[in-house]
Design a protein around this motif. Structure first.
Motif, PDB file in Angstrom:
ATOM      1  N   ALA A 151       0.831  -1.210   0.000  1.00 56.52           N
ATOM      2  CA  ALA A 151       0.000   0.000   0.000  1.00 56.52           C
ATOM      3  C   ALA A 151       0.862   1.255   0.000  1.00 56.52           C
ATOM      4  N   ILE A 152       1.881   1.268   0.831  1.00 56.09           N
ATOM      5  CA  ILE A 152       2.779   2.424   0.888  1.00 56.09           C
ATOM      6  C   ILE A 152       3.494   2.617  -0.448  1.00 56.09           C
ATOM      7  N   GLY A 155       1.449   4.358  -2.972  1.00 60.48           N
ATOM      8  CA  GLY A 155       1.072   5.742  -2.699  1.00 60.48           C
ATOM      9  C   GLY A 155       0.470   5.998  -1.343  1.00 60.48           C
ATOM     10  N   GLY A 156      -0.097   4.948  -0.712  1.00 59.10           N
ATOM     11  CA  GLY A 156      -0.629   5.078   0.645  1.00 59.10           C
ATOM     12  C   GLY A 156      -1.749   6.093   0.759  1.00 59.10           C
ATOM     13  N   GLU A 157      -1.745   6.794   1.858  1.00 61.02           N
ATOM     14  CA  GLU A 157      -2.737   7.849   2.079  1.00 61.02           C
ATOM     15  C   GLU A 157      -2.347   9.121   1.347  1.00 61.02           C
ATOM     16  N   ALA A 158      -3.301  10.046   1.289  1.00 63.47           N
ATOM     17  CA  ALA A 158      -3.017  11.346   0.698  1.00 63.47           C
ATOM     18  C   ALA A 158      -2.032  12.131   1.561  1.00 63.47           C
ATOM     19  N   GLY A 159      -1.986  11.843   2.857  1.00 61.75           N
ATOM     20  CA  GLY A 159      -1.055  12.473   3.784  1.00 61.75           C
ATOM     21  C   GLY A 159      -0.265  11.426   4.544  1.00 61.75           C
ATOM     22  N   ASP A 186       7.308   9.049  11.544  1.00 63.62           N
ATOM     23  CA  ASP A 186       7.484   8.495  10.215  1.00 63.62           C
ATOM     24  C   ASP A 186       7.516   6.966  10.260  1.00 63.62           C
ATOM     25  N   ASP A 187       7.083   6.336   9.208  1.00 65.15           N
ATOM     26  CA  ASP A 187       7.158   4.900   8.972  1.00 65.15           C
ATOM     27  C   ASP A 187       6.598   4.030  10.105  1.00 65.15           C
TER      28      ASP A 187
END
Length: 225
Positions: A151-152, A155-159, A186-187
């Motif tokens: 998923a990451i 692109g993952g989330e928009a933020g 982060d991460d």
């Protein structure tokens, strides 16, 4: 805001969820699982009660995942604000995204899994999760985390995401894996994966300790003999 995957291992019967969010402590509200019953992710504008309600219906009424989800949502006044996914003990799946879901949202059912998310960078994020889970080998936890990494990469989330959780049930009535990163700048998914790698070699020993203390291995801590 959140993306997740619920899944079942056809070989072991384990059920579980991996989830991540831009919000703090996603593991405290969104993932629910019950041994021999099912796994539920309830997200978007989260109503935590939906998790146990759906699991209760799966267990007591012995209905399929889609029936349990429908009944629980029909009893809720604000269902159009929810995003919910379910996999039951037989691998049957169900999903729902209300019309008030946040941002770009998507949900996809695969082979004994469902991935869903909202405020996504793109719909391919969810497609990538299902493909990764279905193509992965190994333990259920590894397959769920593989889907989260996919998923990451897609692109993952928009933020940015800040919290993540992994919950797995097996034959004991308690979760055999219940790991959380409640906040990380982060991460959080990488940190959750590191937690799993540290916990993995000890998981079975903690189950033995609970079921038969006389067979429990020593961890060499003060007072542990």
């Amino acid at each position: 805001m959140t993306f997740s995957i619920v899944g079942r291992c056809a070989k072991t019967g384990q059920l579980g969820i991996a989830i991540s969010s831009s919000s703090i402590a996603v593991g405290a509200r969104c993932p629910w699982a019950r041994a021999g019953v099912g796994a539920v992710a309830t997200q978007n504008v989260t109503l935590p009660a939906l998790g146990p309600q759906i699991l209760d219906l799966l267990e007591s009424e012995r209905v399929a995942a889609d029936v349990a989800l429908g009944r629980a949502l029909s009893a809720s006044e604000w269902s159009e604000y929810r995003q919910v996914t379910v996999v039951d003990s037989e691998g049957r799946t169900a999903l729902f995204t209300g019309k008030e879901a946040l941002g770009l949202h998507h949900a996809v059912a695969g082979n004994q899994c469902v991935a869903a998310g909202n405020l996504l960078a793109g719909k391919p994020v969810i497609d990538a999760m299902v493909k990764a889970f279905e193509g992965a080998q190994g333990a259920l936890a590894d397959r769920l985390l593989h889907a989260m990494h996919a998923a990451i990469e897609a692109g993952g989330e928009a933020g940015p995401v800040h919290s993540a959780a992994l919950k797995i049930v097996d034959t004991p009535i308690w979760p055999v894996v219940d790991l959380r990163v409640d906040w990380a700048d982060d991460d959080p998914i990488g940190k959750l994966d590191a937690l799993w790698q540290a916990y993995r070699p000890q998981m079975r020993d903690y189950i033995v300790r609970a079921l038969n203390p006389t067979a429990a291995p020593s961890y060499g801590v003060p007072g542990d003999e």
